[in-house]
Design an enzyme around this catalytic site. Structure first.
Site, mmCIF file in Angstrom:
data_model
loop_
_atom_site.group_PDB
_atom_site.id
_atom_site.type_symbol
_atom_site.label_atom_id
_atom_site.label_comp_id
_atom_site.label_asym_id
_atom_site.label_seq_id
_atom_site.Cartn_x
_atom_site.Cartn_y
_atom_site.Cartn_z
ATOM 1 N N GLU A 1 -12.472 13.910 8.417
ATOM 2 C CA GLU A 1 -12.373 13.263 9.560
ATOM 3 C C GLU A 1 -11.768 12.451 9.637
ATOM 4 O OE1 GLU A 1 -16.266 11.956 11.244
ATOM 5 O OE2 GLU A 1 -16.058 11.651 12.993
ATOM 6 N N GLU B 1 -24.831 15.064 14.026
ATOM 7 C CA GLU B 1 -24.487 15.119 14.828
ATOM 8 C C GLU B 1 -23.812 16.653 15.216
ATOM 9 O OE1 GLU B 1 -20.780 13.374 16.759
ATOM 10 O OE2 GLU B 1 -20.735 12.140 15.392
HETATM 11 C C1 BGC Z 1 -17.296 14.011 16.539
HETATM 12 C C2 BGC Z 1 -15.937 14.227 16.684
HETATM 13 C C3 BGC Z 1 -15.734 13.739 18.136
HETATM 14 C C4 BGC Z 1 -16.017 12.141 19.005
HETATM 15 C C5 BGC Z 1 -15.605 11.903 20.301
HETATM 16 C C6 BGC Z 1 -17.423 11.999 16.950
HETATM 17 O O1 BGC Z 1 -18.446 11.816 16.775
HETATM 18 O O2 BGC Z 1 -17.849 13.371 15.710
HETATM 19 O O3 BGC Z 1 -15.446 14.729 16.367
HETATM 20 O O4 BGC Z 1 -14.990 14.375 19.415
HETATM 21 O O5 BGC Z 1 -17.163 11.817 18.460
HETATM 22 O O6 BGC Z 1 -16.284 10.889 20.727
#
Ligand code: BGC
Length: 901
Positions: free
Chosen positions: A760, A480
């Site tokens: 996270e 990501e």
């Molecule tokens: C991200 C998040 C994001 C979220 C929303 C994730 O994969 O790491 O921090 O806001 O997706 O879908």
């Protein structure tokens, strides 16, 4: 007489003023050593232009004003132009209208303001369009002759891809992954380098390495996409050599350049870099190669491409570049894993790369570096990386004197690196970690008497460092690393306390609006929008909080700096967002239409690991509280910009939305139907409730917290507001109890598990040391670190009251068993700091001592506990000390309540 510490332009750091784009830059200065009654009543600015051996005064301007922050450019007849080099110095007038001494001169150089300034051509390798990718780097080179005395030399470079330039074998500049990441379909940054010292008389050589980077490398999860902004990389560069007689020689990219594939065989953001030193072309960017005459079989003519369309602007950009900012040595001896692998622990989860030194290996020998944030069962824990190899490979050239390697076109989020293929014993002196991030100016500090909280604060800082990488990202390690809008919406008000990030976020917000235009007004979920080509993920569906960033981020930057220009810049973007929020027109509702899918209190610890949106808190209700906040902010922003009728409209809208919200969700006494920690936390902090309801909501929040064993039950949306809501309703010790809680979910649980960044998930690592089974598990996400703002503002007691910190409040909330705390902040006027400690005398009386330091131009209201409640006193510039007896007559520890009570 007071003096001036440095004159600054706009929001630029003094080190970043070569090649900027403002033609009438605003000026700021800080006033130091001001005598007691000093008042700035005016200032004089001198503008000088220099170059070609001269340094002449162009103009002076005198202004009667007490302002010293972002004052308008006082030379309307001297708008700056491309390549102009100027200096500015300032002197200020005191209350007797007497001028003090001139400041030191501050220098500024303008970049290339118009497309016409670019005379070079866009070039690429002839094979670039043919290769399926991922592609190796391409090298580009051109020799040029310098035949006289050089006054200055500037190199302007931009790329679709990422590049590193060299002149005569020396790397130019210190930017990492230039030109940075922007919405390339709208804006591409270029860099201006002062290369005067790189140029020699006679033959010189300019070389540029070019790789795919974000522009056309793979981006995104579930396999992601390649070639998002274009089919292959391209480069544009122009070296301008100005001789002392004023003649200018330009060596710009054109058909005469030559290209070859370089030793970087793979240059992927996610998968890593493969560098084969046996394929190095010795002296490729030096005139030596030129003199030998180019080997035409190795160096092909380049392909000239049509110019970059005018719809894409080439910009200097506003943010600081990413640089290599710190080097970390291994934290201990080499770890040998149960399977016999060798792993280095850098002791810190960081973002950057590993540098190898003293590699003594036979030619063709390969060393691989595999990165991970954590160990699991004693081995590298790579599952959270998902579809991201994060492996660098170095193939040795066989130099007996030793080789050095450090990737240049990739970066990783890691604490541990597994080294395979190291020849002989791995020596920890041969390896180090290089930390890279946007090179922002530190803005503040925090410390207190609890070491675990100090570590938590440090982790928040590291979480920000790793995720401010040209754009504010969600995480730095897996497939990501994208500019998720919701994450920064929730963290931005903490971010501004830690680093000055106005420049970087201003840049990002411009792109956000471009992305919004592409989606018919709906902001993107990630910006730059790498999901555009993806039918599944580019949802074009309005999403509260994530899209409210259009309002929240500019508002927060304004609060921090007092710079209303950021609101003006983003006003259209905010209005566009407010107009696409789907409301049920027929039912004349002022709230969200209940249909769209919402992420809301994302990652509530009660949500199943693979369904993070399934929060206990009602998603639509949460969306509506953020809507009310945005309406409130829009009313204020419109008023600040002089848009009275819009301001009135938003005031009415927010009142109507509040009323409807109350009808739908709130009982008369302040219960909210979605009866969760997140609900009350947000409702209290966003002033959704009436005063009597608010007090009741605070009590209910306390009850919920105590029934939950003082543990957290909030996700992204509720977490930033939880402790503040408790403190604001008179329950600061409950907030402290939560803050100090160590059982999961809590802020200190990860710290007790050895975390060095924010995670996270509350339980990214489970208590048994295994990684959370959810496929989305990072150990470096900043969102939950938003609590640092509470630590700063309540525990240390340092709060901004007016935008730009002109008025502050120092009001430490003494509680729990804390015996000291301090915070400092570099404000536009200078550093404000506060530091308190308590001591108990032999009589048993406890005394609070507080030291406050206030810069010129700022006032602070100092609030201390006193016999009859509180004592407040307003102080101006200077150093102040206070002492007062205190009594800890509060309940501590805070007992939990049985869940069913
Ligand atoms: C991200 C998040 C994001 C979220 C929303 C994730 O994969 O790491 O921090 O806001 O997706 O879908």
């Amino acid at each position: 007489m007071a003096s001036i510490a440095g004159v600054e332009f706009e929001h630029y750091l003094p080190a970043n003023t070569t090649g900027v784009q403002e033609t009438a830059p605003r000026l700021s200065w800080k006033i130091v050593d001001a005598p007691k009654n000093f008042v700035q009543t005016g200032y004089e600015v001198e503008l000088r232009e220099y170059g070609l051996g001269s340094d002449v005064s162009l103009s002076t301007a005198t202004v009667d004003s007490s302002s010293s922050h972002l004052v308008p450019w006082p030379f309307p007849n001297n708008k700056l132009h491309s390549r102009q080099r100027i200096s500015v110095r300032i002197r200020i007038k005191d209350e007797h209208h007497v001028f003090g001494n001139w400041s030191e001169a501050s220098h500024l150089e303008i970049g290339l303001l118009s497309r016409d300034d670019w005379v070079c051509q866009r070039i690429t390798a002839p094979w670039a369009a043919e290769l399926p990718g991922p592609n190796p780097e391409d090298l580009f080179r051109k020799g040029f002759h310098v035949s006289g005395s050089v006054e200055k030399a500037r190199l302007y470079v931009t790329a679709q891809g990422v590049y590193e330039a060299e002149i005569n074998g020396r790397i130019v500049g210190d930017q990492f992954l230039a030109p940075g990441w922007t919405t390339y379909s709208g804006r591409i940054q270029y860099q201006t380098y002062d290369v005067t010292a790189n140029i020699t008389l006679g033959v010189n050589c300019l070389g540029i390495r070019l790789a795919e980077g974000w522009f056309c490398g793979r981006l995104g999860w579930e396999g992601g996409h390649r070639n998002i902004w274009g089919p292959h990389p391209a480069i544009m560069a122009q070296l301008e050599v100005t001789y002392v007689d004023g003649t200018v020689q330009v060596a710009g990219t054109d058909e005469s350049w030559r290209t070859a594939q370089g030793p970087v065989r793979l240059a992927e953001i996610y998968d890593g870099e493969k560098y084969n030193a046996t394929l190095e072309i010795p002296a490729w960017s030096t005139p030596t190669l030129e003199e030998k005459s180019i080997d035409e079989t190795k160096w092909a003519p380049v392909t000239v491409m049509p110019p970059i369309p005018d719809s894409i602007t080439l910009v200097a950009g506003y943010g600081e570049p990413v640089r290599r900012v710190q080097v970390l040595k291994p934290a201990g001896p080499v770890i040998v894993t149960p399977s016999g692998k060798r792993i280095i622990d850098f002791g810190q989860n960081l973002v950057g790369n590993v540098r190898l030194k003293n590699v003594r290996a036979p030619k063709g020998h390969k060393i691989t570096l595999s990165h991970a944030e954590v160990l699991e069962n004693g081995e590298l824990g790579t599952r959270p990386l998902r579809d991201c190899k994060a492996v660098d490979e170095y193939t040795a050239r066989g130099d007996p004197a030793g080789e050095t390697y450090e990737p240049r076109f990739t970066f990783h989020g890691f604490r541990y690196v597994q080294v395979d293929g190291w020849p002989g014993d791995l020596d920890t002196n041969s390896i180090e970690a290089v930390v890279c991030h946007t090179d922002m100016r530190p803005a503040g500090s925090f410390a207190c008497s609890d070491d675990l909280l100090n570590k938590l604060y440090e982790n928040v800082v590291w979480g920000m460092r790793g995720n401010f990488f040209y754009v504010p990202t969600d995480c730095p390690q897996r497939d990501e690393r994208l500019g998720w809008t919701g994450d920064i919406a929730l963290f931005v008000s903490t971010a501004v306390l830690i680093y000055h990030c106005h420049g970087m976020l201003r840049n990002w917000l411009i792109d956000l609006e471009i992305e919004q235009t592409i989606l018919n007004g709906v902001p993107p979920m990630v910006s730059p929008n790498s999901t555009l080509a993806d039918q599944k993920w580019c949802r074009k569906v309005p999403c509260a909080i994530w899209h409210d960033v259009t309002v929240i981020a500019p508002w927060t930057l304004y609060q921090e700096t007092g710079d209303v220009a950021i609101l003006a810049q983003q006003y259209r973007s905010m209005m566009t967002w407010m107009n696409v929020i789907p409301k049920n027109k027929t039912g004349a509702t002022h709230l969200w239409d209940p249909r769209p899918f919402q992420l809301a209190d994302w990652l509530d610890p009660a949500a199943p690991p693979d369904q993070p949106w399934k929060s206990h808190t009602d998603n639509k209700m949460m969306a509506n509280m953020f809507l009310i906040q945005s309406l409130d902010l829009m009313a204020k922003i419109s008023a600040l910009l002089g848009k009275e009728s819009e301001s009135r409209h938003f005031t009415q809208e927010s009142e109507a939305a509040r009323d409807e919200f109350h009808d739908e969700y709130v009982t008369k006494n302040g219960r909210i139907v979605s009866d969760t920690q997140a609900t009350y936390a947000v409702a209290i902090c966003f002033n959704i409730l009436k005063p009597e309801q608010r007090a009741r909501a605070g009590e209910r929040l306390v009850e919920l917290v105590r029934k939950n064993n003082l543990r957290i039950a909030t996700g992204f949306a509720g977490t930033p507001f939880l402790c503040e809501a408790l403190a604001a309703t008179g329950h600061v010790n409950v907030a402290y109890a939560m803050l100090l809680e160590k059982e999961c979910p809590s802020w200190l649980y990860p710290v007790t598990m050895g975390a060095t960044t924010m995670w996270e998930r509350w339980d990214s690592m489970l208590p048994d040391g295994s990684i959370n089974p959810g496929e989305m598990t990072s150990f470096n996400h900043y969102a939950f670190g938003a609590v640092a703002k509470f630590m700063y503002e309540r525990l240390a007691g340092l709060q901004r009251v007016e935008p730009g910190w002109t008025r502050c409040r120092v009001a430490p909330a003494i509680g729990a068993e804390f015996t000291s705390a301090s915070a400092s902040h570099l404000t536009p006027n200078g550093t404000i700091s506060c530091s308190w400690k308590t001591s108990v005398a032999s009589t048993g009386v406890e005394t609070l001592e507080l030291d406050v330091s206030v810069p010129y131009g700022t006032t602070a209201e100092v609030v201390l506990p006193s016999e009859d409640g509180e004592h407040a006193e307003v102080v101006g510039a200077g150093n102040w000390s206070f002492r007062t007896p205190i009594r800890r007559d509060y309940e501590w520890p805070i007992p939990a309540l049985p869940p069913k009570s």
